[in-house]
Design a protein around this motif. Sequence first.
Motif, mmCIF file in Angstrom:
data_model
loop_
_atom_site.group_PDB
_atom_site.id
_atom_site.type_symbol
_atom_site.label_atom_id
_atom_site.label_comp_id
_atom_site.label_asym_id
_atom_site.label_seq_id
_atom_site.Cartn_x
_atom_site.Cartn_y
_atom_site.Cartn_z
ATOM 1 N N ALA A 34 43.838 71.270 22.947
ATOM 2 C CA ALA A 34 44.055 70.255 22.503
ATOM 3 C C ALA A 34 45.164 69.631 23.245
ATOM 4 C CB ALA A 34 44.662 70.405 20.967
ATOM 5 N N ASN A 35 45.630 70.206 24.191
ATOM 6 C CA ASN A 35 46.598 69.754 25.210
ATOM 7 C C ASN A 35 46.035 68.643 26.227
ATOM 8 O OD1 ASN A 35 46.051 72.285 25.822
ATOM 9 N ND2 ASN A 35 48.035 72.381 27.240
ATOM 10 N N VAL A 36 44.851 68.467 26.280
ATOM 11 C CA VAL A 36 44.107 67.696 27.423
ATOM 12 C C VAL A 36 43.649 66.559 26.938
ATOM 13 C CG1 VAL A 36 42.031 69.012 27.230
ATOM 14 C CG2 VAL A 36 42.626 67.841 29.277
ATOM 15 N N GLU A 37 43.628 65.311 27.903
ATOM 16 C CA GLU A 37 42.941 64.307 27.517
ATOM 17 C C GLU A 37 42.088 63.736 28.655
ATOM 18 O OE1 GLU A 37 45.491 60.491 26.905
ATOM 19 O OE2 GLU A 37 46.741 62.132 26.662
ATOM 20 N N PHE A 38 41.172 62.915 28.702
ATOM 21 C CA PHE A 38 40.271 62.184 29.555
ATOM 22 C C PHE A 38 40.460 60.806 29.628
ATOM 23 C CE2 PHE A 38 39.028 66.724 29.002
ATOM 24 C CZ PHE A 38 39.131 67.189 30.172
ATOM 25 N N ALA A 39 40.315 59.949 30.830
ATOM 26 C CA ALA A 39 40.208 58.665 30.841
ATOM 27 C C ALA A 39 39.709 58.422 32.011
ATOM 28 C CB ALA A 39 41.888 58.248 30.716
ATOM 29 N N VAL A 40 39.054 57.025 32.190
ATOM 30 C CA VAL A 40 38.357 56.544 33.390
ATOM 31 C C VAL A 40 39.731 56.072 34.119
ATOM 32 C CG1 VAL A 40 37.318 54.561 34.225
ATOM 33 C CG2 VAL A 40 36.353 55.764 32.225
ATOM 34 N N GLY A 41 39.745 56.289 35.344
ATOM 35 C CA GLY A 41 40.955 55.926 36.323
ATOM 36 C C GLY A 41 40.447 55.803 37.905
ATOM 37 N N ASP A 42 41.365 55.304 38.532
ATOM 38 C CA ASP A 42 41.333 54.900 40.038
ATOM 39 C C ASP A 42 42.247 55.678 40.532
ATOM 40 O OD1 ASP A 42 40.883 53.648 42.206
ATOM 41 O OD2 ASP A 42 40.844 51.536 41.463
ATOM 42 N N ALA A 43 41.734 56.347 41.716
ATOM 43 C CA ALA A 43 42.811 57.066 42.406
ATOM 44 C C ALA A 43 43.786 56.273 43.326
ATOM 45 C CB ALA A 43 41.852 58.038 43.562
ATOM 46 N N TYR A 44 43.082 55.022 43.433
ATOM 47 C CA TYR A 44 43.905 53.970 44.353
ATOM 48 C C TYR A 44 45.095 53.214 43.466
ATOM 49 C CZ TYR A 44 40.490 54.412 48.281
ATOM 50 O OH TYR A 44 39.833 55.191 49.098
ATOM 51 N N ALA A 45 44.671 53.442 42.091
ATOM 52 C CA ALA A 45 45.741 52.561 41.233
ATOM 53 C C ALA A 45 45.711 53.300 39.973
ATOM 54 C CB ALA A 45 45.084 50.958 40.984
ATOM 55 N N LEU A 46 46.502 54.223 39.857
ATOM 56 C CA LEU A 46 46.818 55.164 38.596
ATOM 57 C C LEU A 46 47.421 54.398 37.537
ATOM 58 C CD1 LEU A 46 47.877 58.407 40.481
ATOM 59 C CD2 LEU A 46 45.608 57.819 39.816
ATOM 60 N N ASP A 47 46.665 54.465 36.466
ATOM 61 C CA ASP A 47 47.343 53.971 35.248
ATOM 62 C C ASP A 47 48.380 54.494 34.528
ATOM 63 O OD1 ASP A 47 47.560 51.668 33.134
ATOM 64 O OD2 ASP A 47 46.106 52.536 32.202
ATOM 65 N N PHE A 48 49.712 54.806 35.525
ATOM 66 C CA PHE A 48 50.824 55.519 34.977
ATOM 67 C C PHE A 48 51.903 54.926 35.624
ATOM 68 C CE2 PHE A 48 47.055 58.293 34.783
ATOM 69 C CZ PHE A 48 46.987 58.784 33.563
ATOM 70 N N ALA A 49 53.028 55.176 35.115
ATOM 71 C CA ALA A 49 54.311 54.802 35.755
ATOM 72 C C ALA A 49 54.755 55.700 36.745
ATOM 73 C CB ALA A 49 55.476 54.893 34.558
ATOM 74 N N ASP A 50 55.874 55.184 37.500
ATOM 75 C CA ASP A 50 56.094 55.925 38.518
ATOM 76 C C ASP A 50 57.003 57.331 37.985
ATOM 77 O OD1 ASP A 50 55.851 53.922 40.036
ATOM 78 O OD2 ASP A 50 57.946 53.508 40.532
ATOM 79 N N ASP A 51 56.976 58.485 38.613
ATOM 80 C CA ASP A 51 57.619 59.551 38.062
ATOM 81 C C ASP A 51 57.071 60.166 36.809
ATOM 82 O OD1 ASP A 51 59.071 58.957 40.570
ATOM 83 O OD2 ASP A 51 60.803 58.232 39.429
ATOM 84 N N THR A 52 55.776 60.193 36.802
ATOM 85 C CA THR A 52 55.487 60.590 35.301
ATOM 86 C C THR A 52 55.054 61.740 35.122
ATOM 87 O OG1 THR A 52 54.512 58.469 34.708
ATOM 88 C CG2 THR A 52 53.475 60.263 33.685
ATOM 89 N N PHE A 53 54.249 62.489 36.332
ATOM 90 C CA PHE A 53 53.924 64.006 36.337
ATOM 91 C C PHE A 53 54.592 64.861 37.196
ATOM 92 C CE2 PHE A 53 50.579 60.873 35.591
ATOM 93 C CZ PHE A 53 49.841 61.307 34.392
ATOM 94 N N ASP A 54 54.627 66.215 36.888
ATOM 95 C CA ASP A 54 55.054 67.333 37.344
ATOM 96 C C ASP A 54 54.284 67.758 38.763
ATOM 97 O OD1 ASP A 54 57.735 68.153 35.921
ATOM 98 O OD2 ASP A 54 55.958 68.240 34.261
ATOM 99 N N ILE A 55 52.712 67.461 38.220
ATOM 100 C CA ILE A 55 51.709 67.687 39.264
ATOM 101 C C ILE A 55 51.045 66.793 39.209
ATOM 102 C CG2 ILE A 55 49.808 69.636 39.836
ATOM 103 C CD1 ILE A 55 51.840 71.834 38.363
ATOM 104 N N VAL A 56 50.437 66.308 40.516
ATOM 105 C CA VAL A 56 49.250 65.637 40.589
ATOM 106 C C VAL A 56 48.341 66.427 41.392
ATOM 107 C CG1 VAL A 56 48.012 63.511 41.458
ATOM 108 C CG2 VAL A 56 50.318 63.376 40.159
#
Length: 275
Positions: free
Chosen positions: A94-116
Amino acid sequence: MSTDRPERVVRDAYTHGHHASVLRSHSWRTVENSARYLVPHLHEGARVLDVGSGPGTITIDLARRVRPGTVVGIDASADVLASAAGLAESEGVANVEFAVGDAYALDFADDTFDIVHAHQVLQHLSRPVDALREFRRATKPGGVVAVRDVDYGGVFWNPVSPGLSRWLELYRSVHEWNGGEPDAGRRVKAWARAAGFSDVVATGSVWVFATELEREWWGGAWAERITESQFAAHAIESGHSNPDELRRLADAWREWAADDDGWLLMPHGEIIARV
């Protein structure tokens, strides 16, 4: 067949496409067989982005390993993502989600993830350094960007097969025509440095297909892929092959798979780049 070749088209077309034969091979992938180099950096509570998540088997495996942290898998194909979400639900993750995305323009703010994390993604991009810059932007200070890509320049097999030699030549041509880099594995470290990373640890690992079941699975997948997947359409559209040749190459894969001496190795370059 004419030796004239159209000019290379610079684009970000996915060479393999999402045919069932492709997704079957992608669904075999796990952290253990495709991202073992990342394991020491996974920790409980981490927030992870999996770029190019495909059918989601690696993504879901990552989610299990970072609970109660969360994992987001992005891909260009909404249909594949829907299947991945269904797989996660059926497996109770349950701790995973999926979304359409673009590797060149991630739909996330700066400094969001511990690991990409990106597995077998940069090889298909015409601007891999730009993608890595975007991965870096979305990663927290102290976090890591983890990348693994195959290097087709180092693929080899036994026994000698003119058909597989031609397959590899054709694959490289079609991959380049699509704007990608079939020898990405050896370049991932240089790409990361060009993207502004100064702390980069580069390693390598291989896939080997040798047992009867492994040969049947891998050879059978490619025999189908080379005639029915998007790769076949690209090979014909680009002028690099034709249906008759593709059928002969499919037969070469089946012959290799049926040979008790059959053995094939695919090398991969991998990096841990710290932000």
